[in-house]
Design a protein around this motif. Structure first.
Motif: not given
Lengths: 299, 205
Positions: A242-246, A250-252, A255-259, A264-267
């Motif tokens: 799914d393009p939205a999932l892709r 990519r956005e994740l 990010m840096s590991p902390e970010e 990830w927790r906010s999803l």
């Protein structure tokens, strides 16, 4: 010497019989126009060439000879070097020892014989340029499938190089960050060990991917051989993402590991589950009963 | 030379030290007046030498002209080697230079003429006795001329320079590019040859 002989060699005395005879040999006068003839000849004579200008000789004769010898030796050395460099000596069958041979003769160590240089094989005749395969429509012929494999392989090679470069950059960036923060940085031995472990992991991953791709390609070849067309999902090895999932993945990744951990927790839990399944499917990892890409907090 | 008919050798005219160097500098500057002065000073004496060496007035004129023109050509080099005011300039004698050139030119012409005529080459030592027949065969009517011209070239030059031109032995040797000892030996042989030839003519030496 007798008296007669002395008289023979003595100077001719004035008034002597010989002097009286010799005095009869008169010379005529020069003609009156002699001077004019000489002047005319001098005027018609071309101007003399200027004196050759020789450089002033400085130093003793021995030094000049030494200078010439030195210049001669230097010139010979330059010419010999140029001849050796251009291969002229080999052309006239003069053996030219290599630097290794000369060094071995000095040190007495045996020379490792290099394999005899084989004559350069004639370049294979250029094969007639194969006609480029054009993939028109669905891939349903072996030629089109081979062309598709070739293109995919090109992209894979490029991606592998990009990944390795990215890994190197990350390692260097992290070491630099730790150094700037005053933290302990790995020693060169530790860094080499780290790179080796990462390299082994990458190799294992690529080997696993190669096996999966080879299996998929065999299936695709059989499919084409049966007259069926190869779909995009067949080539990719998974259903189209799914393009939205892709985009979210990519956005994740950016990010840096902390970010990334915070994002990830906010999803929402459903989206986290979907992404996790997608990643496991891509990597060929069987889905566990309780999928959770992030480790559970200790305690 | 004691003959009253002969003028004093102009080549031996006294000159102030460095005078010839000044003339050489003017010749080097291509001054025609300087060349004319050299002709006036030296031509007659050089012509006498050349004539007595060759026995031919026209040949002697050619030799003298060639010697003077060589001076004209070589003046820049001579002037450069004898700059005004230097010791070399004080020693320069253009008369001696011209005499040397004239003598050598005369000897060269005599040798070339002998080669062309096929005449037998004399011995190197220049001490071959003159044959009576050689003198008698000479078409020249003057006895003195026949005696002198019968001498080998170098002996002839030695007699001409010392007896007729009254040069000291050292200057004559210099004119012939010889050392003094060799020249004196040559001169002795020339005198002996003349006396021997004259005796062969029936006169007492």
């Amino acid at each position: 010497m007798s008296v007669n002989e002395q008289e023979y060699y003595a100077p001719i005395a004035p008034g002597s019989p010989l002097a009286r005879v010799l005095d009869g040999y008169d010379a005529p006068d020069l003609p009156a126009d002699f001077a004019e003839r000489v002047m005319a000849a001098a005027e018609a004579r071309p101007a003399p060439l200027p004196e050759l200008r020789r450089p002033a000789r400085v130093g003793s004769r021995g030094w000049r000879i030494g200078q010439r010898i030195a210049i001669g030796i230097a010139s010979f050395g330059v010419l010999a070097t140029a001849a050796a460099a251009t291969g002229l000596l080999q052309q006239i069958a003069l053996p030219l020892p290599s630097a290794q041979t000369v060094w071995a003769s000095i040190t007495g160590t045996p020379v490792a014989k290099s394999a005899p240089r084989l004559a350069a094989a004639p370049a294979p005749a250029a094969e007639p340029a194969a006609r480029p395969v054009v993939i028109d429509g669905p891939i349903d012929t072996p030629e089109e499938l081979a062309e598709a494999f070739r293109r995919v392989e090109q992209v894979r090679v490029g991606r592998r190089e990009e990944r390795r470069a990215m890994v190197d950059q990350r390692i260097a960036r992290e070491i630099e960050r730790r150094r700037a923060a005053g933290l302990r940085v790995p020693t060169p031995e530790e860094e080499a060990a780290l790179r080796e472990r990462i390299g082994e992991e990458i190799a294992r991953r690529e080997e696993r991917a190669d096996q999966q791709i080879a299996a998929r390609r065999e299936a695709m070849e059989r499919k084409v051989a049966n007259g069926e067309a190869v779909t995009r999902e067949d080539l990719a090895g998974r259903p189209q993402v799914d393009p939205a999932l892709r985009d979210k993945v990519r956005e994740l990744r950016a990010m840096s590991p902390e970010e990334r951990r915070e994002a990830w927790r906010s999803l929402p839990p459903e989206q986290r589950r979907t992404i996790t399944q997608e990643l496991r499917a891509r990597r060929g990892i069987p889905s566990p009963s309780e999928p959770s890409p992030v480790p559970s907090p200790a305690g | 030379m004691t003959a009253s008919s002969q003028p004093a050798p102009t080549a031996l005219l006294p000159a102030s030290p460095g005078d010839d160097a000044a003339w050489a500098a003017r010749l080097a500057a291509r001054d025609p007046a300087a060349l004319r002065e050299m002709i006036v000073r030296h031509a007659r004496g050089l012509h006498r030498v050349a004539y007595r060496m060759t026995g031919d007035a026209h040949e002697a004129e050619d030799i003298v002209q060639e010697a003077l023109l060589r001076l004209w050509d070589n003046a820049p080099g001579i002037a450069a080697k004898h700059p005004a005011g230097s010791q070399a300039a004080a020693r320069l004698r253009l008369g001696g230079w011209l005499q040397r050139v004239t003598t050598n030119l005369a000897i060269d012409r005599l040798r070339r003429a002998r080669r062309l005529s096929g005449e037998e080459v004399p011995e190197e030592e220049d001490d071959a006795p003159l044959a009576d027949a050689q003198i008698e065969a000479s078409e020249r009517d003057d006895l003195a001329r026949a005696l002198v011209l019968a001498l080998p070239e170098r002996q002839r030059a030695a007699i001409v320079l010392t007896y007729y031109e009254e040069l000291p032995n050292a200057e004559a040797a210099d004119a012939m590019d010889m050392n003094i000892k060799a020249f004196e030996s040559l001169l002795h042989r020339a005198r002996a040859a003349l006396r021997q030839a004259l005796a062969a003519q029936g006169d007492a030496p």
